[in-house]
Design an enzyme around this catalytic site. Structure first.
Site, PDB file in Angstrom:
ATOM      1  N   LYS A   1       4.992   4.352  -1.190  1.00 43.92           N
ATOM      2  CA  LYS A   1       5.242   5.747  -1.891  1.00 43.92           C
ATOM      3  C   LYS A   1       6.697   6.321  -1.291  1.00 43.92           C
ATOM      4  O   LYS A   1       7.224   6.938  -2.275  1.00 43.92           O
ATOM      5  CB  LYS A   1       4.095   6.603  -1.125  1.00 43.92           C
ATOM      6  CG  LYS A   1       2.740   6.242  -1.922  1.00 43.92           C
ATOM      7  CD  LYS A   1       1.814   7.066  -1.196  1.00 43.92           C
ATOM      8  CE  LYS A   1       0.439   6.829  -2.022  1.00 43.92           C
ATOM      9  NZ  LYS A   1      -0.756   7.183  -1.049  1.00 43.92           N
TER      10      LYS A   1
ATOM     11  N   GLY B   1       0.745  -1.143   0.154  1.00 44.12           N
ATOM     12  CA  GLY B   1      -0.071   0.165   0.012  1.00 44.12           C
ATOM     13  C   GLY B   1       0.863   1.352   0.177  1.00 44.12           C
ATOM     14  O   GLY B   1       1.931   1.402  -0.611  1.00 44.12           O
ATOM     15  N   SER B   2       0.422   2.165   0.726  1.00 47.39           N
ATOM     16  CA  SER B   2       1.047   3.509   0.521  1.00 47.39           C
ATOM     17  C   SER B   2       2.390   3.630   1.209  1.00 47.39           C
ATOM     18  O   SER B   2       3.232   4.760   1.056  1.00 47.39           O
ATOM     19  CB  SER B   2      -0.043   4.619   1.225  1.00 47.39           C
ATOM     20  OG  SER B   2      -1.289   4.748   0.520  1.00 47.39           O
ATOM     21  N   THR B   3       2.807   2.620   1.813  1.00 52.19           N
ATOM     22  CA  THR B   3       4.187   2.934   2.471  1.00 52.19           C
ATOM     23  C   THR B   3       5.022   2.781   1.328  1.00 52.19           C
ATOM     24  O   THR B   3       6.202   3.142   1.497  1.00 52.19           O
ATOM     25  CB  THR B   3       4.298   1.559   3.434  1.00 52.19           C
ATOM     26  OG1 THR B   3       4.084   0.412   2.794  1.00 52.19           O
ATOM     27  CG2 THR B   3       3.457   1.638   4.951  1.00 52.19           C
TER      28      THR B   3
END
Lengths: 445, 486
Positions: B222, B218-220
């Site tokens: 990013k 997920g956004s980790t």
């Protein structure tokens, strides 16, 4: 020369006794046990027993081959070391001591044979007695009171505290019978009265008693579910017959009968079929019927070239390791080297035996010696082959090494007979070609 | 007759020869396979006869030890006094089912077969008949481990933390866990029962979710995308206008932000609020191969060199990444990106450690049976992911995530914590979530880098990285702070 022989024998026996004591000590150390008085005690008993045997031979069979007893002694010593290493208070107590007692009995019996049988040819006279004795011994376990059924086979008798396998002695008796009968009837059995194709077939009636004796023994053995002995016995019979007559018809007939018999056995007897399946792929059910053979193979493999060392392996994981599978225990703890050395010892014994047979002057001695040697050698081949997955497993013992009083006793009697024949032959040869022994009708070849 | 006797003799000797050859063949051809056959218990029995070395935590708590069992065929029993707590780290030691975890990777030292032979060993060999195994001291403090486990509560997931400079693992928890003791019991049938029931259990308690299972980060992820952008020509001021949706070129499927919000601006703003549209576009517009290169520079695609069984984290293929839609999705940690919590912790460690990803290690030192130190683990750099300047930039961005962004629930008063939240959609229609959180602290002289991954239980609104994973991480950070003093 005679003195040289006996001295050789003496030194070899010292080595054998040392193996017994030393091996026992090493096995104790390997298992992390303290060295106890047992080392000295066992060493002393072995030393004394072999000393007694040696002195006996010096007195009553001084010209005999110096290797027979030492090889037997060494193998017995090694077997003893393994058995004592394998026994445990919970598993099988007292095996080593029992084996040692039977060794003493065996040595005494051996010397007794040497003492009472001064001329081996005299045994030929009693051939029919031996036939009867042999059959009786085979049949004894069928009797109600003293007969014992162990592990599904009825091979044992118990008298008081003693259990005994009379078939082992019966085997010797029947070999004596065959040697006597065949040496007497050689010519008759060899003469071809008819021809079947290119093969000459002798008169049937001369076969009579022999075939009968053989058939009964086989019947008894298959009834008692001792198929390994049946096979062994059959092979010895065919070999002796062929050696006596030189007629290929016996080999062919024998081979065919064996094939038919084996096929029938595998169909009729469930456990024979199972044995063959296990032989083909013991890993199919490694925790079930294949367990024994699988563990044996693991044992040998884990041993490697040099073995794990006495007391440091796990041969105790093999069922029946003190009897049928003792060779696997040797393979594990003494390695490939140890196993091959043991095998070589048996081969050496066999070659000395056959060599002696060729030098014997009369037919009876020849056949007897050859027959006894074949018996010992084939038994060894059968059990080692079974344990190493070369052939299906048969429940027979490894001579001298397996735990078993009857086996030890009968094999030392065998050694006694060989020593007598050897001594006699050697003295005859030493005395020169002019000395002729009385040869039974039929002539020597 | 002699002719026949000789022939029989030859046959017999030939038979002996065949036996001879068979034995040799058995030994030369078959022996190795047979000796190492897992059903051959001899080698295991030989091992059991040795006193296997103990495993201790950093604070000297005994995690595994060999208890002598007089009167049994197996001379020692492997006992795990901490039970479930360290199960995945330490592993188990079973006669029937082999070894796992540290029991497996450090088997040589534990069983006394390690290469270093000390005087102690020689003495043991002569006097005791066999050597005692060496002892392992881990870098995990049991108090931190307990805090991590408590923080996870009844949820399924994993927590991994390590020292970003030395790479020493500070905690490794995976839930559900299991009790390794039944697997090492002497009774073979008991072992079997225990093992079979563990294998059959629905939530795979035997699996070490921290190092051997991969999950969409997920956004980790990013953080990695940002690093890739900064390493390939983009700057911290690379900006995209605020938007609700972003549709990558060559596709007509728009990507939206969490909760339908609008976001944009420069990189730091986007990271702080975890803006999907920004990073999707950033990822789609990166030069070819840039994202993959940076991800690999952090360790993706390669099994981390940790002394524990572990798997590599996965990336989409080069071809797939050429598609802007896939690149966009990968940039926000979806599509075929799948990471182990260990890998994400290493990402955090890499940023913390000025761009250098350390080699992760469970064991801090090896001692012999008497306590003398034989071996001490020295820190090694595994990957140089980004330059120190880029790491610094990202670090500052991650600090603002905690101070003012989605990671506020991980803020610790008086400490500058840096982190990133993540909420991955899994399942066929994305109905399940995985709540992620990576962090390190203190930002300026980092002592711990952590990754937390929690499996959602059907409440996607509340099971976000910020709401679920970050508070858990905070508890672990505080526990470590107390133990290590920073």
């Amino acid at each position: 020369m005679i003195a040289a022989r006996r001295n050789t024998e003496a030194s070899l026996l010292v080595i054998a006794a040392s193996v017994a004591a030393g091996g026992y000590a090493l096995a104790l150390l390997g298992r992390g046990r303290p060295l106890g008085s047992g080392v000295l005690a066992y060493g002393a008993v072995f030393g004394l027993a072999y000393l007694f045997a040696h002195l006996g031979i010096r007195r009553i069979a001084p010209a005999s081959d110096p290797l027979f007893l030492p090889i037997a002694a060494l193998l017995t010593a090694l077997g003893f070391v393994m058995i004592s290493r394998l026994e445990s208070p919970t598993g099988s107590p007292g095996l080593a001591a029992a084996q040692m007692r039977w060794l003493v009995v065996g040595v005494v019996a051996m010397v007794a044979v040497l003492h009472f049988v001064r001329d081996i040819r005299s045994l030929s006279r009693y051939r029919y007695t031996f036939a009867v004795a042999g059959l009786v011994l085979l049949l004894l376990p069928m009797l109600p009171v003293i007969g014992q059924e162990i592990n599904g086979s009825r091979l044992w008798i118990r008298i008081g505290p003693l259990t005994f396998q009379p078939a082992e002695l019966g085997k010797i008796a029947l070999v004596l019978f065959f040697a006597g009968y065949l040496s007497e009837r050689r010519e008759l059995l060899a003469v071809a009265t008819r021809r079947v194709g290119p093969i000459g077939v002798p008169e049937m009636r001369h076969f009579g008693p022999v075939l009968l004796a053989w058939a009964i023994s086989l019947l008894v053995m298959t009834n008692q579910k001792d198929l390994g002995s049946s096979l062994l016995f059959f092979a010895i019979f065919v070999a002796m017959l062929w050696m006596a007559t030189a007629r290929p018809v016996y080999l062919i007939a024998g081979g065919t009968m064996f094939a038919i018999g084996a096929f029938a056995a595998s169909r009729v007897f469930g456990h024979v079929g199972r044995r063959i399946d296990i032989w083909r792929d013991p890993f199919e059910d490694p925790d079930g019927p294949g367990f024994q053979l699988v563990q044996s193979l693991f044992s040998l493999a884990t041993g490697g070239a040099w073995g794990t060392g006495l007391g440091l392996g796990r041969p105790d994981l093999i069922p029946a390791v003190t009897t049928d599978f003792i060779f696997a225990a040797i393979g594990e703890e003494l390695g490939l080297v140890g196993a091959l050395a043991v095998l070589t010892s048996y081969a050496l014994f066999a070659s000395r035996g056959f060599g002696l047979a060729t030098r014997c002057r009369d037919d009876f001695s020849k056949l007897l010696v050859a027959g006894l040697t074949t018996a010992l050698a084939l038994q060894t081949v059968l059990i080692v082959g079974g344990v190493t997955k070369l052939i299906p497993l048969t429940g027979i013992t490894l001579p001298f090494m397996s735990y078993g009083g009857s086996s030890l006793l009968s094999n030392f009697v065998l050694v006694g007979l060989l020593l007598r024949a050897s001594d006699q032959t050697a003295r005859t040869i030493d005395a020169g070609p002019a000395t002729e022994l009385n040869v039974p009708a039929g002539g020597g070849r | 007759m002699n002719v026949q006797i000789r022939k029989v003799a030859l046959t017999v000797l030939l038979l002996f020869g065949v036996l001879f050859l068979n034995l040799n063949w058995l030994q030369l051809v078959q022996a190795e396979k047979l000796a190492n056959d897992p059903r051959n218990r001899r080698l295991l029995f030989a091992e059991y006869a040795r006193e296997r070395g103990a495993i201790l935590s950093a604070d000297q708590v005994t995690l595994a030890k060999s208890q002598p069992t007089p009167g049994s065929a197996l001379k020692f029993l492997r006992v795990y006094e901490t039970g479930e707590l360290f199960a995945h780290a330490v592993g188990y030691y079973s006669v029937r089912f082999g070894r796992e975890g540290l029991e497996r990777t450090h088997n040589d030292e534990l069983s006394g077969k390690g290469g270093v032979i000390t005087v102690q060993d020689l003495g043991d060999r002569f006097l005791k008949g066999s050597e005692r195994g060496d002892l392992l001291v881990l870098s995990i403090d049991s108090r931190v481990q307990q805090a991590a486990r408590d923080a996870l509560g009844s949820r399924k997931g994993a927590i991994v933390a390590l020292d970003p400079v030395t790479g020493q693992i500070l905690t490794m928890v995976s839930r559900p866990s299991f009790d390794p003791n039944p697997l090492s019991q002497h009774s073979s049938s008991g072992q079997e029962t225990a093992y079979r029931s563990l294998v059959a259990a629905p939530d795979a308690p035997l699996a070490n979710r921290a190092a051997r299972r991969t999950y969409p980060p997920g956004s980790t992820f990013k953080v990695v995308t940002a690093a890739a952008a900064l390493s390939h020509g983009r700057g911290v001021d690379t900006a995209y206008p605020a938007s609700r949706q972003y549709t990558p070129p060559q596709t007509d499927k728009p990507m939206s932000n969490f909760g339908g919000g609008t976001c944009g601006g420069a990189m730091a703003d986007a990271l702080r609020v975890s803006c999907n549209t920004y990073f999707a576009q950033l990822g789609a517009e990166l030069p070819e191969g840039a994202l993959e290169e940076t991800a690999r520079a952090f360790g993706f695609g390669e099994r981390p060199p940790i002394d524990l069984p572990a798997v590599a984290s996965k990336l989409p293929t080069e071809d797939e990444l050429e598609s802007p839609a896939f690149a966009a999705q990968s940039a926000i940690g979806q599509f075929d990106v799948a990471a182990t919590p260990l890998q994400m912790a290493l990402v955090a460690a890499g940023i913390a450690n000025n761009g250098k990803v350390p080699e992760p290690r469970m064991v801090r030192e090896v001692q012999d049976a008497r306590g003398a130190v034989i071996e001490q683990t020295r820190p090694e750099v595994w990957k140089e992911a980004v330059s120190a300047e880029i790491a610094q930039s990202i670090k500052e961005m991650m600090v603002s995530v905690i101070e003012a962004g989605t990671g506020r629930s991980a803020a610790i008063p008086g400490v500058r914590v840096a982190g990133k939240t993540g909420t991955a959609q899994v399942g066929v229609t994305g109905e399940d979530t995985l709540a992620w959180f990576i962090a390190f602290a203190p930002a300026d002289a980092p002592r711990i880098a952590i990754a937390v991954m929690v499996e959602g239980a059907g409440d996607p609104r509340n099971e976000t990285g910020g709401r679920l994973a970050a508070p858990i991480a905070k508890k672990v950070l505080e526990a470590h702070r107390q133990v290590a003093g920073w």
